[in-house]
Structure formats: structure tokens, C-alpha cells
Design a protein around this motif. Structure first.
Motif, short mmCIF file in Angstrom:
data_model
loop_
_atom_site.label_atom_id
_atom_site.label_comp_id
_atom_site.label_asym_id
_atom_site.label_seq_id
_atom_site.Cartn_x
_atom_site.Cartn_y
_atom_site.Cartn_z
N GLY A 142 33.61 45.06 31.93
CA GLY A 142 33.65 46.03 32.86
C GLY A 142 34.54 45.60 33.99
O GLY A 142 34.69 46.13 35.18
N VAL A 143 35.43 44.59 33.87
CA VAL A 143 36.27 44.07 34.74
C VAL A 143 37.81 44.84 34.86
O VAL A 143 38.27 45.25 33.71
N GLU A 144 38.06 45.27 35.95
CA GLU A 144 39.20 46.28 35.95
C GLU A 144 40.52 45.40 35.40
O GLU A 144 40.63 44.18 35.96
N ILE A 145 41.52 45.89 34.61
CA ILE A 145 42.59 45.22 34.51
C ILE A 145 43.89 45.91 34.86
O ILE A 145 43.88 47.26 34.71
N CYS A 146 44.98 45.15 35.09
CA CYS A 146 46.22 45.74 35.49
C CYS A 146 47.02 44.83 34.83
O CYS A 146 47.24 43.65 35.04
N VAL A 200 42.86 36.58 38.98
CA VAL A 200 41.70 37.21 39.14
C VAL A 200 41.38 37.05 40.71
O VAL A 200 41.43 36.19 41.15
N ALA A 201 40.91 38.55 40.71
CA ALA A 201 40.33 38.82 42.10
C ALA A 201 39.14 38.71 41.89
O ALA A 201 38.31 39.14 40.93
N LEU A 202 38.24 37.93 43.02
CA LEU A 202 36.72 37.56 42.90
C LEU A 202 35.91 38.77 43.42
O LEU A 202 36.43 39.39 44.34
N VAL A 203 34.74 38.82 42.91
CA VAL A 203 33.93 39.69 43.73
C VAL A 203 33.62 39.09 44.92
O VAL A 203 33.74 37.85 45.48
N ALA A 204 33.23 39.90 45.99
CA ALA A 204 33.12 39.59 47.27
C ALA A 204 32.36 38.28 47.56
O ALA A 204 32.74 37.43 48.46
N ASP A 205 31.22 38.06 47.17
CA ASP A 205 30.32 37.01 47.34
C ASP A 205 30.56 35.77 46.59
O ASP A 205 30.12 34.59 46.84
N CYS A 238 32.76 36.05 37.78
CA CYS A 238 33.19 36.02 39.29
C CYS A 238 34.08 37.02 39.20
O CYS A 238 34.68 37.46 40.46
N ALA A 239 34.78 37.88 38.20
CA ALA A 239 35.78 38.65 38.46
C ALA A 239 35.45 40.05 38.72
O ALA A 239 34.71 40.68 38.03
N ARG A 240 36.51 40.63 39.23
CA ARG A 240 36.40 42.12 39.70
C ARG A 240 37.55 42.71 39.16
O ARG A 240 37.78 43.81 38.81
N LEU A 241 38.74 42.01 39.33
CA LEU A 241 40.01 42.53 38.88
C LEU A 241 40.79 41.26 37.91
O LEU A 241 40.87 40.44 38.50
N LEU A 242 41.49 41.87 36.74
CA LEU A 242 42.30 40.89 36.09
C LEU A 242 43.64 41.28 36.27
O LEU A 242 43.82 42.43 35.84
#
Length: 236
Positions: free
Chosen positions: A204-208, A224-229, A149-153
Motif C-alpha cells: 500500500g505504499v504510494e509509488i511515483c 523513499v519518503a518515510l512515515v512521520a514517526d 517505514c515507507a509512505r512513498l517510493l
């Protein structure tokens, strides 16, 4: 670039008669050549063309223009549109400065700019948490990453925590000694946070990595920021 990526800088240091080109990246620096001429008139075309070629050939992320404001005003209109879009102006720099002084000045600017970028990113992320589009804390982040479900960590730099991993199915957990998915005994993972970051990168999850932010620390130091859906999906 991702928020956690260090840019490659092409640096142009110039005055009315002399110009130097430098490259800075990951703490390394090198001289790319020098030019002499009349850089108050037609010679400016030579500088702008050379800057454009070097930025393209070296695949630089940003151009740093180190010269006084009067020369800046003449040179900037001659630069290509891509160079002007993310231009960094350093009027205190010039071609006579030693390389170490140039590196220190740009490194200071990058540290300050990184703090601003991270503060904006954390503020936006905390808003997403309040709206249900992100989760905070090690347990929730582990669950989100493993469910895809993650798009950004986001993770606090230096944050480490032991965890558990199932040798049979590879599932990670914070403290389950028996795997909730296949019921096998789990083994210790010395640094669960870093293991999550490695798996996020592989997926492939973006990491900051957040260097310093009291609000983020208070919220759990990882999120973790979640994918939109998946924004309002209940994570288990």
C-alpha cells in the motif's frame, strides 16, 4: 489519484450550436454522444447537466472544456462545484475537430502537466531528504521498504539494477551473498528495483515513477519518503 496515475478525462467540445462528449483514458478514446441546440442561452443548462451526469456515471477524474472563451464564461458558472474544481480549459478545441486532433492536444497537455507535477514532487522530496524525512539510493530504499517505514517510493522510470534475495526468509539486498538476517546463501534477483516496486505496491505504499529529472538522477534515481514517526530513525 496518486502521482503516477493517469486521469480519466471527460471532454466536452462545444460551440453555439453543437456539442460532443468524449472519454479519454490510457491512450484510448471514445465518443459518448452529441447534442444540437442553442448553446448560448437556455441550452447551456442541458450541457452542464449532461456533463455532470456523464462525469458521475463514467467516474471521470477531470472535465476538459473545449470551446471559445466567450462560451466558457457562460458555461463554467453552470457546472457543479466538483467539475469546476479541477477543470481543464482548452479554447483551441471545438466540436468540428477530428478525434485524433483532440486526443493529441490533451495528451500534450497531460505530458506537460505531468512534468510540472513531478518537478514539484521531486523538489518536495529532496527537501525531505535534507530534513531527514526521506532516504535516497538503492540500499537505503531497500532497507526502508523492508522495515515498513515507507509512505512513498519515487523511482526513475526505466531504472533497473540486479540484486539479491534470500530464498529462506525473502529479504532483499543489493549485494549480500549471505543473508544478514538468517545467514543463508542468497540468490540473484534480475531487477531489484522492480521487485521493490512490486512489494511497495502490495504494502500500500504510494509509488511515483519519475520520467525525467536531473536532480533526482544525481541523487540516486530511487528514494523513499518515510512515515512521520520514522523520519529521524536510523535505518539499517
Amino acid at each position: 489519484m496518486t502521482p503516477d496515475t493517469l486521469p480519466l478525462y471527460l471532454v466536452l467540445l462545444a460551440d453555439a450550436r453543437r456539442a460532443r462528449f468524449l472519454e479519454l483514458h490510457l491512450g484510448q478514446s471514445c465518443e459518448l454522444g452529441a447534442l444540437e441546440g442553442d448553446f448560448t442561452g437556455a441550452g447551456l443548462d442541458v450541457l452542464s447537466t449532461r456533463a455532470d451526469i456523464l462525469c458521475r456515471d463514467r467516474r471521470a477524474d477531470r472535465l476538459v472544456l473545449g470551446c471559445d472563451p466567450s462560451l466558457q464564461s457562460l458555461l463554467i458558472p453552470l457546472l457543479s462545484t466538483p467539475l469546476r474544481q479541477d477543470l481543464l480549459l482548452e479554447p483551441l478545441l471545438g466540436p468540428d475537430l477530428p478525434l485524433e486532433a483532440v486526443v493529441d492536444r490533451i495528451a500534450h497537455h497531460e505530458r506537460e502537466a505531468r512534468k510540472v507535477r513531478q518537478a514539484v514532487l521531486v523538489e518536495r522530496f529532496l527537501d525531505e531528504v535534507r530534513q531527514g524525512g526521506a532516504v535516497m539510493g538503492l540500499k537505503a530504499s531497500t532497507s526502508a521498504l523492508q522495515q515498513g517505514c515507507a509512505r512513498l517510493l519515487l523511482v526513475r522510470a526505466g531504472y533497473a539494477k540486479m540484486g539479491r534475495c534470500c530464498p529462506a526468509c525473502g529479504r532483499l539486498s543489493v549485494d549480500h551473498r549471505s543473508c544478514p538476517w538468517c545467514f543463508r546463501p542468497t540468490a540473484v534477483v534480475p531487477d531489484l528495483v522492480e521487485e521493490l516496486a512490486d512489494r511497495a505496491a502490495a504494502a500500500g505504499v504510494e509509488i511515483c515513477r519519475v520520467s525525467e529529472d536531473a536532480r533526482f538522477d544525481a541523487a540516486g534515481r530511487i528514494g523513499v519518503a518515510l512515515v512521520a514517526d520514522q523520519g529521524r530513525t536510523r535505518l539499517t
